[in-house]
Write a protein that holds these residues in place. Structure first.
Motif, PDB file in Angstrom:
ATOM      1  N   GLU A 223      -8.775  17.514  -2.221  1.00 44.99           N
ATOM      2  CA  GLU A 223      -9.091  16.516  -1.223  1.00 44.99           C
ATOM      3  C   GLU A 223      -7.887  15.580  -1.118  1.00 44.99           C
ATOM      4  O   GLU A 223      -7.247  15.270  -2.116  1.00 44.99           O
ATOM      5  CB  GLU A 223     -10.311  15.689  -1.643  1.00 44.99           C
ATOM      6  N   VAL A 224      -7.556  15.130   0.079  1.00 43.19           N
ATOM      7  CA  VAL A 224      -6.441  14.197   0.243  1.00 43.19           C
ATOM      8  C   VAL A 224      -7.033  12.824   0.543  1.00 43.19           C
ATOM      9  O   VAL A 224      -7.629  12.618   1.589  1.00 43.19           O
ATOM     10  CB  VAL A 224      -5.491  14.638   1.375  1.00 43.19           C
ATOM     11  N   PHE A 225      -6.858  11.894  -0.411  1.00 42.76           N
ATOM     12  CA  PHE A 225      -7.389  10.547  -0.258  1.00 42.76           C
ATOM     13  C   PHE A 225      -6.361   9.655   0.432  1.00 42.76           C
ATOM     14  O   PHE A 225      -5.174   9.958   0.467  1.00 42.76           O
ATOM     15  CB  PHE A 225      -7.782   9.985  -1.624  1.00 42.76           C
ATOM     16  N   ASP A 226      -6.826   8.523   0.938  1.00 37.96           N
ATOM     17  CA  ASP A 226      -5.984   7.749   1.850  1.00 37.96           C
ATOM     18  C   ASP A 226      -4.815   7.046   1.175  1.00 37.96           C
ATOM     19  O   ASP A 226      -3.687   7.122   1.657  1.00 37.96           O
ATOM     20  CB  ASP A 226      -6.821   6.713   2.600  1.00 37.96           C
ATOM     21  N   GLY A 227      -5.045   6.322   0.077  1.00 31.10           N
ATOM     22  CA  GLY A 227      -3.930   5.597  -0.528  1.00 31.10           C
ATOM     23  C   GLY A 227      -4.364   4.698  -1.656  1.00 31.10           C
ATOM     24  O   GLY A 227      -5.526   4.721  -2.082  1.00 31.10           O
ATOM     25  N   SER A 228      -3.408   3.864  -2.123  1.00 33.12           N
ATOM     26  CA  SER A 228      -3.683   2.987  -3.248  1.00 33.12           C
ATOM     27  C   SER A 228      -2.761   1.782  -3.192  1.00 33.12           C
ATOM     28  O   SER A 228      -1.629   1.873  -2.707  1.00 33.12           O
ATOM     29  CB  SER A 228      -3.474   3.729  -4.573  1.00 33.12           C
ATOM     30  N   SER A 229      -3.241   0.657  -3.697  1.00 34.90           N
ATOM     31  CA  SER A 229      -2.450  -0.572  -3.705  1.00 34.90           C
ATOM     32  C   SER A 229      -1.532  -0.616  -4.919  1.00 34.90           C
ATOM     33  O   SER A 229      -1.962  -0.347  -6.044  1.00 34.90           O
ATOM     34  CB  SER A 229      -3.373  -1.789  -3.718  1.00 34.90           C
ATOM     35  N   ASP A 230      -0.282  -0.997  -4.689  1.00 41.09           N
ATOM     36  CA  ASP A 230       0.633  -1.072  -5.821  1.00 41.09           C
ATOM     37  C   ASP A 230       0.475  -2.377  -6.591  1.00 41.09           C
ATOM     38  O   ASP A 230       1.076  -2.565  -7.646  1.00 41.09           O
ATOM     39  CB  ASP A 230       2.081  -0.862  -5.379  1.00 41.09           C
ATOM     40  N   THR A 231      -0.341  -3.299  -6.080  1.00 44.77           N
ATOM     41  CA  THR A 231      -0.609  -4.517  -6.836  1.00 44.77           C
ATOM     42  C   THR A 231      -1.425  -4.204  -8.092  1.00 44.77           C
ATOM     43  O   THR A 231      -1.459  -5.007  -9.032  1.00 44.77           O
ATOM     44  CB  THR A 231      -1.370  -5.543  -5.979  1.00 44.77           C
ATOM     45  N   GLU A 232      -2.078  -3.048  -8.096  1.00 46.08           N
ATOM     46  CA  GLU A 232      -2.811  -2.572  -9.271  1.00 46.08           C
ATOM     47  C   GLU A 232      -2.119  -1.342  -9.861  1.00 46.08           C
ATOM     48  O   GLU A 232      -2.719  -0.561 -10.579  1.00 46.08           O
ATOM     49  CB  GLU A 232      -4.245  -2.226  -8.890  1.00 46.08           C
ATOM     50  N   ASN A 233      -0.832  -1.194  -9.503  1.00 47.73           N
ATOM     51  CA  ASN A 233      -0.035  -0.051  -9.955  1.00 47.73           C
ATOM     52  C   ASN A 233      -0.706   1.281  -9.616  1.00 47.73           C
ATOM     53  O   ASN A 233      -0.649   2.244 -10.387  1.00 47.73           O
ATOM     54  CB  ASN A 233       0.260  -0.131 -11.454  1.00 47.73           C
TER      55      ASN A 233
ATOM     56  N   TYR B  80       0.848  -1.194   0.000  1.00 43.28           N
ATOM     57  CA  TYR B  80       0.000   0.000   0.000  1.00 43.28           C
ATOM     58  C   TYR B  80       0.883   1.244   0.000  1.00 43.28           C
ATOM     59  O   TYR B  80       1.792   1.378   0.818  1.00 43.28           O
ATOM     60  CB  TYR B  80      -0.876  -0.028   1.253  1.00 43.28           C
ATOM     61  N   LYS B  81       0.629   2.152  -0.930  1.00 47.29           N
ATOM     62  CA  LYS B  81       1.330   3.440  -0.953  1.00 47.29           C
ATOM     63  C   LYS B  81       0.307   4.513  -0.590  1.00 47.29           C
ATOM     64  O   LYS B  81      -0.681   4.709  -1.307  1.00 47.29           O
ATOM     65  CB  LYS B  81       1.949   3.691  -2.336  1.00 47.29           C
ATOM     66  N   ASN B  82       0.550   5.159   0.535  1.00 46.78           N
ATOM     67  CA  ASN B  82      -0.528   6.004   1.075  1.00 46.78           C
ATOM     68  C   ASN B  82      -0.100   7.442   1.347  1.00 46.78           C
ATOM     69  O   ASN B  82       1.077   7.799   1.289  1.00 46.78           O
ATOM     70  CB  ASN B  82      -1.109   5.375   2.347  1.00 46.78           C
ATOM     71  N   SER B  83      -1.111   8.233   1.630  1.00 44.01           N
ATOM     72  CA  SER B  83      -0.896   9.673   1.808  1.00 44.01           C
ATOM     73  C   SER B  83      -0.116   9.993   3.063  1.00 44.01           C
ATOM     74  O   SER B  83       0.684  10.931   3.071  1.00 44.01           O
ATOM     75  CB  SER B  83      -2.245  10.400   1.836  1.00 44.01           C
ATOM     76  N   ILE B  84      -0.341   9.249   4.144  1.00 46.95           N
ATOM     77  CA  ILE B  84       0.321   9.635   5.382  1.00 46.95           C
ATOM     78  C   ILE B  84       1.820   9.361   5.319  1.00 46.95           C
ATOM     79  O   ILE B  84       2.628  10.175   5.768  1.00 46.95           O
ATOM     80  CB  ILE B  84      -0.322   8.966   6.624  1.00 46.95           C
TER      81      ILE B  84
END
Length: 467
Positions: free
Chosen positions: A236-246, A189-193
């Protein structure tokens, strides 16, 4: 002639009630004057006292810097940042000794906030939130470590260097992973925090040291966040995204501390570029303004129709977890700091912090003292909860009112005395924990074999002991 007996009985009854109330040791909450610095400091003293009552790290046999269960290590780092802020705003040195001891201890043997008792479970955001507290200590000229130890600034530089080395271009065109090691949940997970904290310390190191290399990294982290869509079209600052889906899909949950860490970093970059006559200052001003506007998402209306900070993703449903109960503390802290880095924002930010502080303090009616604070500030009534997150949130909201009456964050050229080391965190053993390859089936098989061997040895040992 009027008999005095009923009046006497009434007086005795009232006296008994008052005596019972006074002997119970229960206060009736905290009263303070929004426009009196002394009154705000007095109220902050009460809230800080109750906050520190949760700390056990100075007890015999406990570990300096740790909070007891259920609080995770990262929140302890934020806890001591709140106490640095408390000293800076009020001048009260009561908690300076435990704060300095805790931060030095948890910096670890390499002074990079990767102590042996946390290293293999902490994430990039965990490490960075301790670094943010150390950066506050440098900026506020908090009591320095001993001369034989690295300074607060050097600790932050160590964290920055290690995290810059972890910048991962193998997926999502860059960014920091949430976790440092492959075996921890959230590694993909690559995230905003995590990236927001890195952006934040990079911007502050640029301002404190005057070294533009840090500013270039801050810009790089910002650009990556925006390109990945973690910053929405309205900031808006969203939480994050999975790198398994790039990073092709987003978790669009909005948390107050994510918004706050970018807002604060943008205010620092505005300050840095303005003071150096940099042509990008107008760009950072625009970004800061849009982040402040987007932060309205975290301000509700209480029963009086006034803006009060809340955590919309969980507060209205009543399911905020232990971590989330503390998030408003950081948005309060960072919005107040923004008024110092970018004074033109004061008239926009401070009215919201004033109504928030008033509502937050009205929640302080619980616990054994009758002054422990609750969480649902916008509800108008005490919610009956207590905890580190609730207490820290009210403290930061309350002491944010003192921002205009305190000296702004320092730099190395305006009186900052913290020792730095730009090479900290760059030795091979410090950067070897940078980026790990994804876990493979072979890794899992080897881990299963090792586990089986260890279990077998333990059972053998038990058998021998029983025999």
């Amino acid at each position: 002639m009027v008999s005095r007996r009923p009046l006497l009985r009434l007086w005795l009854t009232l006296s008994a009630i008052l005596l019972a109330l006074s002997s119970s040791g229960t206060a009736t909450g905290i009263s303070f004057d929004l426009d009196s610095v002394d009154s705000i400091k007095s109220a902050a003293s009460t809230v800080a006292y109750d906050l520190v009552s949760f700390y056990t790290g100075n007890n015999t046999g406990d570990v300096p810097g740790n909070l007891p269960s259920p609080y995770y290590w990262w929140e302890a780092g934020a806890f001591f940042g709140a106490l640095v802020n408390y000293w800076a705003y009020t001048g009260d040195t009561t908690y300076n000794k435990i704060t300095r001891e805790a931060m030095v201890h948890q910096a670890g043997t390499k002074s990079d906030f990767m102590p042996l008792n946390q290293t293999y479970t902490e994430g990039n955001d965990d490490q960075c939130l301790w670094a943010i507290s150390a950066m506050m200590a440098a900026e506020r000229n908090f009591t320095n470590p001993s001369s034989s130890q690295p300074g607060w600034l050097a600790m932050v530089q160590a964290v920055f260097n290690e995290q810059a080395h972890r910048w991962d271009t193998s997926t999502c065109a860059g960014g920091l992973r949430w976790q440092i090691y492959t075996w921890n949940s959230g590694y993909t997970y690559k995230n905003s925090i995590a990236n927001g904290c890195f952006f934040n310390i990079a911007s502050r190191l640029a301002r404190y040291t005057g070294n533009d290399s840090y500013a270039q990294w801050a810009t790089k982290a910002w650009n990556w966040t925006e390109t990945m869509g973690l910053l929405g079209s309205n900031y808006e600052v969203f939480d994050g995204s999975s790198d398994t889906e790039n990073c092709s899909s987003l978790d669009r949950t909005r948390w107050s501390y994510n918004a706050g860490v970018y807002l604060h970093g943008a205010s620092v970059m505005y300050n840095y570029t303005s003071s150096s006559s940099n042509s990008t200052s107008s760009t950072w001003k625009s970004r800061l303004d849009r982040l402040i506007s987007a932060s309205s998402h975290f301000f509700s209306s209480n029963s009086s129709g006034e803006n009060v900070m809340y955590e919309p993703a969980c507060e209205t449903k009543g399911d905020c977890n232990t971590d989330q109960l503390s998030f408003k503390a950081y948005l309060s802290r960072w919005m107040a700091d923004a008024t110092q880095f970018a004074p033109y924002t004061y008239d926009t930010i401070m009215p919201k912090l004033r109504t928030t502080a008033q509502a937050a303090v009205s929640q302080c009616q619980g616990g054994t003292t009758g002054t422990y604070c609750g969480f649902r500030w916008s509800s108008g009534t005490y919610d009956g909860t207590t905890g580190v997150g609730q207490q820290m949130g009210v403290l930061e909201a309350l002491q944010s009112l003192l921002a205009a009456d305190s000296n702004g964050p320092l730099t190395s050229s305006t009186g900052g005395t913290s020792k730095g080391n730009s090479a900290a965190g760059t030795s091979p053993d410090e950067t070897s924990n940078a980026i790990r390859a994804p876990i493979t089936a072979g890794d899992r098989a080897r881990a299963a074999i090792v586990t089986a061997v260890v279990v077998g040895l333990m059972l053998s040992a038990v058998y021998v002991m029983i025999s």
